[in-house]
Enzyme design. Structure first.
Site, short mmCIF file in Angstrom:
data_model
loop_
_atom_site.label_atom_id
_atom_site.label_comp_id
_atom_site.label_asym_id
_atom_site.label_seq_id
_atom_site.Cartn_x
_atom_site.Cartn_y
_atom_site.Cartn_z
N GLU A 263 0.98 -0.89 -0.34
CA GLU A 263 0.48 -0.22 -0.16
C GLU A 263 1.08 1.25 0.15
O GLU A 263 1.54 1.57 0.81
CB GLU A 263 -1.26 0.04 1.52
CG GLU A 263 -1.78 -1.15 1.20
CD GLU A 263 -3.95 -0.95 0.32
OE1 GLU A 263 -3.13 -0.68 -0.64
OE2 GLU A 263 -3.56 -2.21 0.37
N CYS A 297 -2.81 9.04 3.31
CA CYS A 297 -2.75 8.98 1.68
C CYS A 297 -3.64 8.39 0.73
O CYS A 297 -3.19 8.82 -0.94
CB CYS A 297 -2.67 6.53 1.65
SG CYS A 297 -3.73 5.88 2.30
#
Length: 509
Positions: A263, A297
């Site tokens: 990720e 993010c």
């Protein structure tokens, strides 16, 4: 607006100690590194790091525990996760306190992160009774063809500072339900939160009679993560961080034929169409771009607005930005807390300089706040920058609250701008035109792992799989069928006839 009064480091140290004590944690004090708070930019405690011997012992212990845990019935494994969820509910406030102290999140976001942990525990408990395989149509008479799923092994979790507890829980709750064991190497910036999470899981294991070694925590520097990446006893490495980090982790895990779940960076965009509800759009944009001080993010970094409505939209956005309360994240009125460090502030200022060199015009924000009150901390105004083109600096992810604004004339042009970055995590379109919405969600639309309509890029629920494409890494965590990353599949053929048949009508002997 700025909250000029900040708590002292001593006050924050006292708060952290009290929360840890209520959770039951004894801090392993030492001199290897420090727990620090971005609220004042100063150190809280000296801590001891895991040694090479500690890491080796943890690898052996979690591998040994896996051999037992994998044979424990999945619903029994779910009992451990259920108990963890109960303890998280009991200690929600104290754990949120630690997140605010170490990551600088405002109180509501810190509480939301703990709620996310509780939610994934609930999901994983249900999952423990739903690890479904399938029966497949078989071409051979008297045979059954099936797919089954089995525990994978030791899962190494390497997590980042910005979600110091939730990302760990996404991986750990699901991995434990799937029959895996876990070694966690958290960010060095959030060790106190990590100690609290590990303690609560240890307490849950004791309460339900599960092996303590189903989970181990290793505090320290990147050398620990490198060991997890390279050691063949770690079946899956789940790593959250920058694209640069992923470029190192992925090939090294692949070189030993291990699995990785990455990720990585996000450079997320919102398209605002002429038909958009601007009230809705402004709310979604401001939270997605300025929430968590731009350190998610999924933070919104690019706004692609139709030329017909861009001026109206920007007038409303800049008005909202100019009113954002910045300061002490424990103050209920604050919406923007500190950046994690002055290094992040430097990166933000460098990006703004580069953007201005390419013709960017700052419309709101960008100034440092509270420098006199906390010179080692990094409080900054979220900033809106208007640009004529998507330059190199826009294509990069700067982990700070910078919102670049671009314009478009046609939806095809907007989607091309949207997809013209290396990252592919979260995306959104604000529109009341169903055709536009459906095109955006189709194969010719957003190339991201997350694509939304009339909602911002941040704030995903745990029920859906989380992750992105391209340089975001391609991994999926949390809900949906992300559990399959933590298991291995086997194709089974059972012959219950009295005749050996070969597939494809092959004849032999």
């Amino acid at each position: 607006m700025t909250s000029t009064a900040l708590p002292t480091t001593e006050d924050l140290r006292t708060r952290a100690s009290a929360s840890l004590e209520r959770i039951g944690v004894t801090v392993p004090e030492g001199t290897d590194f420090h727990a620090r708070t971005p609220i004042t930019g100063e150190d809280l405690f000296g801590l001891a790091a895991a040694t090479d011997a500690d890491t080796e012992e943890a690898l052996g212990a979690t591998r040994e525990a896996f051999l037992t845990w994998r044979t424990t019935p999945a619903p029994r494994r779910g009992e451990l996760v259920r108990r963890l969820g109960e303890l998280l509910r009991d200690h929600k406030s104290d754990l949120a306190h630690l997140i605010t102290i170490e990551a600088g999140k405002i109180r509501s976001e810190a509480l939301g992160e703990v709620q996310e942990m509780i939610d994934i525990c609930d999901f994983a408990v249900g999952l423990s009774r739903q690890l479904y395989g399938r029966t497949i149509a078989c071409e051979r008479p008297g045979h059954r063809l099936a797919e089954t799923w089995h525990p994978l092994g030791v899962v190494g979790v390497i997590s980042a500072f910005n979600f110091p507890a939730a990302v760990w829980s996404w991986n750990t709750a699901v991995a434990l339900a799937c029959g895996d064991t876990v070694i966690w190497k958290p960010s060095e910036l959030t060790p106190l939160t990590s100690l609290a999470c590990d303690h609560l899981l240890a307490q849950a294991a004791e309460d339900v009679g599960a092996p303590r070694d189903v989970h181990r925590l290793l505090l320290g520097d990147r050398s620990i993560g490198e060991t997890l990446v390279d050691d063949p006893r770690v079946a899956l490495v789940s790593a959250t961080g920058s694209t640069r980090m992923g470029r190192e982790v992925g090939p090294r895990v692949a070189a030993r034929f291990g699995r990785s779940l990455l990720e990585l960076g996000g450079n997320n965009a919102v398209i605002v169409a002429p038909s958009a509800d601007l009230d809705l759009a402004v709310q979604g944009i401001v939270f997605a771009a300025a929430g968590t001080a731009g350190q998610r993010c999924t933070t919104l970094r690019r706004l692609i607005a139709h030329r017909d409505i861009v001026d109206t939209l920007l007038a409303r956005l800049t008005s909202a930005y100019n009113k954002l309360p910045i300061g002490d994240p424990f103050d209920e009125a604050t919406l923007v807390g500190p950046l994690i460090s002055t290094k992040s502030l430097g990166g933000m200022q460098d990006a703004l300089t580069r953007a201005q060199a390419h013709g960017g015009k700052i419309l709101a924000g960008g100034n440092r706040r509270l420098a006199d009150a906390a010179p080692e901390a990094a409080y900054v105004e979220p900033v809106v920058v208007r640009l004529d083109e998507q330059s190199d600096v826009v294509r990069e992810e700067t982990f700070a609250p910078i919102l670049y604004v671009l314009t478009y004339d046609t939806l095809d042009e907007a989607i091309a701008l949207h997809n013209d970055v290396p990252q592919g995590l979260a995306s959104s379109i604000f529109t009341r035109d169903q055709q536009e919405a459906e095109i955006f969600l189709s194969a010719e639309g957003s190339d991201c792992g997350i694509a939304n309509v009339n909602i911002g890029t941040s704030g995903a629920e745990i029920g859906g799989a989380f992750g992105g494409e391209k340089e975001t890494g391609g991994g999926r965590e949390s809900g949906s069928d992300a559990w399959r990353a933590y298991m291995r599949s086997a194709t089974n053929t059972v012959n219950y006839s009295n005749r050996l048949s070969l597939a494809q009508n092959v004849s032999f002997l």
